[in-house]
Design a protein around this motif. Sequence first.
Motif, PDB file in Angstrom:
ATOM      1  N   SER A  60       0.801  -1.233   0.000  1.00 29.26           N
ATOM      2  CA  SER A  60       0.000   0.000   0.000  1.00 29.26           C
ATOM      3  C   SER A  60       0.831   1.279   0.000  1.00 29.26           C
ATOM      4  N   GLY A  61       2.135   1.202   0.267  1.00 30.15           N
ATOM      5  CA  GLY A  61       2.946   2.418   0.305  1.00 30.15           C
ATOM      6  C   GLY A  61       3.194   2.989  -1.077  1.00 30.15           C
ATOM      7  N   THR A  62       3.226   4.320  -1.177  1.00 28.31           N
ATOM      8  CA  THR A  62       3.560   5.002  -2.439  1.00 28.31           C
ATOM      9  C   THR A  62       4.658   6.024  -2.141  1.00 28.31           C
ATOM     10  N   PRO A  63       5.337   6.519  -3.175  1.00 30.45           N
ATOM     11  CA  PRO A  63       6.381   7.516  -2.910  1.00 30.45           C
ATOM     12  C   PRO A  63       5.836   8.743  -2.165  1.00 30.45           C
ATOM     13  N   GLN A  64       4.640   9.178  -2.495  1.00 31.25           N
ATOM     14  CA  GLN A  64       4.089  10.379  -1.855  1.00 31.25           C
ATOM     15  C   GLN A  64       3.458  10.086  -0.503  1.00 31.25           C
ATOM     16  N   ASP A  65       2.993   8.855  -0.324  1.00 33.52           N
ATOM     17  CA  ASP A  65       2.320   8.502   0.929  1.00 33.52           C
ATOM     18  C   ASP A  65       2.739   7.079   1.332  1.00 33.52           C
ATOM     19  N   PRO A  66       3.929   6.965   1.917  1.00 32.99           N
ATOM     20  CA  PRO A  66       4.433   5.634   2.282  1.00 32.99           C
ATOM     21  C   PRO A  66       3.611   4.994   3.398  1.00 32.99           C
ATOM     22  N   SER A  67       3.709   3.680   3.510  1.00 33.11           N
ATOM     23  CA  SER A  67       3.148   2.990   4.676  1.00 33.11           C
ATOM     24  C   SER A  67       4.015   3.324   5.886  1.00 33.11           C
ATOM     25  N   ARG A  68       3.437   3.108   7.062  1.00 30.78           N
ATOM     26  CA  ARG A  68       4.135   3.548   8.278  1.00 30.78           C
ATOM     27  C   ARG A  68       4.310   2.412   9.273  1.00 30.78           C
ATOM     28  N   ILE A  69       5.501   2.351   9.831  1.00 29.10           N
ATOM     29  CA  ILE A  69       5.718   1.558  11.042  1.00 29.10           C
ATOM     30  C   ILE A  69       5.995   2.561  12.155  1.00 29.10           C
ATOM     31  N   ILE A  70       5.241   2.462  13.226  1.00 29.88           N
ATOM     32  CA  ILE A  70       5.465   3.338  14.383  1.00 29.88           C
ATOM     33  C   ILE A  70       5.763   2.430  15.577  1.00 29.88           C
ATOM     34  N   ILE A  71       6.953   2.608  16.141  1.00 28.31           N
ATOM     35  CA  ILE A  71       7.368   1.784  17.280  1.00 28.31           C
ATOM     36  C   ILE A  71       7.170   2.601  18.556  1.00 28.31           C
ATOM     37  N   VAL A  72       6.473   2.023  19.524  1.00 28.32           N
ATOM     38  CA  VAL A  72       6.332   2.733  20.800  1.00 28.32           C
ATOM     39  C   VAL A  72       7.473   2.305  21.708  1.00 28.32           C
ATOM     40  N   SER A  73       8.313   3.264  22.006  1.00 29.27           N
ATOM     41  CA  SER A  73       9.484   3.022  22.835  1.00 29.27           C
ATOM     42  C   SER A  73       9.212   3.647  24.213  1.00 29.27           C
ATOM     43  N   SER A  74      10.170   4.402  24.731  1.00 31.60           N
ATOM     44  CA  SER A  74      10.004   5.078  26.026  1.00 31.60           C
ATOM     45  C   SER A  74      11.160   6.051  26.169  1.00 31.60           C
ATOM     46  N   THR A  75      10.946   7.116  26.946  1.00 32.89           N
ATOM     47  CA  THR A  75      12.093   7.989  27.241  1.00 32.89           C
ATOM     48  C   THR A  75      13.120   7.221  28.080  1.00 32.89           C
ATOM     49  N   ALA A  76      12.710   6.085  28.645  1.00 30.29           N
ATOM     50  CA  ALA A  76      13.674   5.224  29.360  1.00 30.29           C
ATOM     51  C   ALA A  76      14.725   4.670  28.406  1.00 30.29           C
ATOM     52  N   GLY A  77      14.477   4.752  27.098  1.00 28.71           N
ATOM     53  CA  GLY A  77      15.476   4.334  26.114  1.00 28.71           C
ATOM     54  C   GLY A  77      16.476   5.432  25.787  1.00 28.71           C
ATOM     55  N   ILE A  78      16.261   6.622  26.370  1.00 27.82           N
ATOM     56  CA  ILE A  78      17.149   7.762  26.099  1.00 27.82           C
ATOM     57  C   ILE A  78      17.900   8.160  27.368  1.00 27.82           C
ATOM     58  N   THR A  79      17.217   8.058  28.517  1.00 23.31           N
ATOM     59  CA  THR A  79      17.832   8.440  29.787  1.00 23.31           C
ATOM     60  C   THR A  79      18.125   7.179  30.607  1.00 23.31           C
ATOM     61  N   VAL A  80      18.680   7.359  31.783  1.00 25.95           N
ATOM     62  CA  VAL A  80      18.853   6.230  32.725  1.00 25.95           C
ATOM     63  C   VAL A  80      17.964   6.550  33.928  1.00 25.95           C
ATOM     64  N   PRO A  81      16.686   6.225  33.830  1.00 29.76           N
ATOM     65  CA  PRO A  81      15.741   6.753  34.808  1.00 29.76           C
ATOM     66  C   PRO A  81      15.707   6.034  36.146  1.00 29.76           C
ATOM     67  N   HIS A  82      15.912   4.717  36.155  1.00 25.82           N
ATOM     68  CA  HIS A  82      15.700   3.987  37.412  1.00 25.82           C
ATOM     69  C   HIS A  82      16.824   2.981  37.634  1.00 25.82           C
ATOM     70  N   VAL A  83      17.524   3.147  38.757  1.00 21.71           N
ATOM     71  CA  VAL A  83      18.529   2.159  39.155  1.00 21.71           C
ATOM     72  C   VAL A  83      18.231   1.760  40.608  1.00 21.71           C
ATOM     73  N   GLY A  84      19.022   0.839  41.158  1.00 22.97           N
ATOM     74  CA  GLY A  84      18.834   0.455  42.558  1.00 22.97           C
ATOM     75  C   GLY A  84      17.708  -0.539  42.732  1.00 22.97           C
ATOM     76  N   ASP A  85      16.978  -0.416  43.847  1.00 22.79           N
ATOM     77  CA  ASP A  85      15.953  -1.422  44.179  1.00 22.79           C
ATOM     78  C   ASP A  85      14.905  -1.583  43.094  1.00 22.79           C
ATOM     79  N   HIS A  86      14.599  -0.508  42.405  1.00 24.12           N
ATOM     80  CA  HIS A  86      13.562  -0.574  41.361  1.00 24.12           C
ATOM     81  C   HIS A  86      14.162  -0.326  39.978  1.00 24.12           C
ATOM     82  N   GLY A  87      15.377  -0.766  39.812  1.00 24.25           N
ATOM     83  CA  GLY A  87      16.064  -0.558  38.542  1.00 24.25           C
ATOM     84  C   GLY A  87      15.349  -1.235  37.379  1.00 24.25           C
TER      85      GLY A  87
END
Length: 280
Positions: free
Chosen positions: A147-174
Amino acid sequence: MSQLKGFNSMFRLDGKVALVTGGSRGLGLHAATAFLLAGAKLVIISARKNAGEEGIDQAVEKLNKLGVSGKAIGIAANVADTDDIQRLVGEVKKHSDTLDILVCNAGATWGGPFEPTPDSSSKKVLDLNVRGVFNLARLFTPLLEKSGTPQDPSRIIIVSSTAGITVPHVGDHGTIMYSVSKAAAHHMSRQLAVELGPRNITTNTVAPGFFPSKLARGLIDILGGEQELSDANPRKRLGEPEDIAGVMVYLASRAASYVNGEDISVDGGVRFAQGRQSKL
Ligand SMILES: NC(=O)c1ccc[n+]([C@@H]2O[C@H](COP(=O)([O-])OP(=O)(O)OC[C@H]3O[C@@H](n4cnc5c(N)ncnc54)[C@H](OP(=O)(O)O)[C@@H]3O)[C@@H](O)[C@H]2O)c1
């Protein structure tokens, strides 16, 4: 004045077919709702459970009461399991032989102290958040490519997290392996952008901060609750369904046709405030 072709439909999804994994509740259900409201013809939601308060069936029922022309259907599948993804492809094909939008949203988390981490927890998180996302993209590519076209490609959208950019939780609840899995998701979207872009499929990542949901509830409570986390956020609140709806519709629409391999954080900017010296 410049000539903007079809501006009125630029943020619309009329006639599109979407699949949202983890669409029975939380962020996936917000995305599925938004797609139907933006004009999608068919939104397929997937999760493991059909029945119950948080199962697929109740979500499909709600989606089909939105009062729009598009329809929702549900297909149960475990998207951490490659054979089940392959089966999901077959089930989707019974309803549509093309796919315009694939949202890889289903995710698992695990938190605990570093050394006693059970190996099974890492396997669970990586199987769903990394291997599962890769196999979803890989096995749905033939349908997306149709279904993708040059003007309107198909889309994959991955839901990640800001936890993939920062180091938010370490220790007991790492949450080391969760963070690592989400960082992998970010890089997967860059890889897929280059691999699949020439086949008229774009891939982007949405990285949410805290949105109240079943998955986030435990961590929100451990960190002091919604009020405390809202106070620490530059926007003074947590994420709301509309925040996910807006970015999902944008990335799925013609407006984002030339955006490929990007990640968009939806966290009110709080990841930039984590190193501050004084309270806001
Ligand atoms: N909420 C947040 O604050 C937050 C922040 C950052 C990132 N995220 C990410 O956003 C995504 C959605 O999270 P959420 O907060 O909306 O979680 P949620 O409310 O717990 O929903 C998770 C969804 O995924 C499904 N699911 C779980 N394991 C699955 C599997 N193996 N196969 C198929 N479906 C599965 C669940 O249904 P079943 O249990 O029936 O399978 C449910 O539909 C995740 O990738 C998460 O990492 C969330």
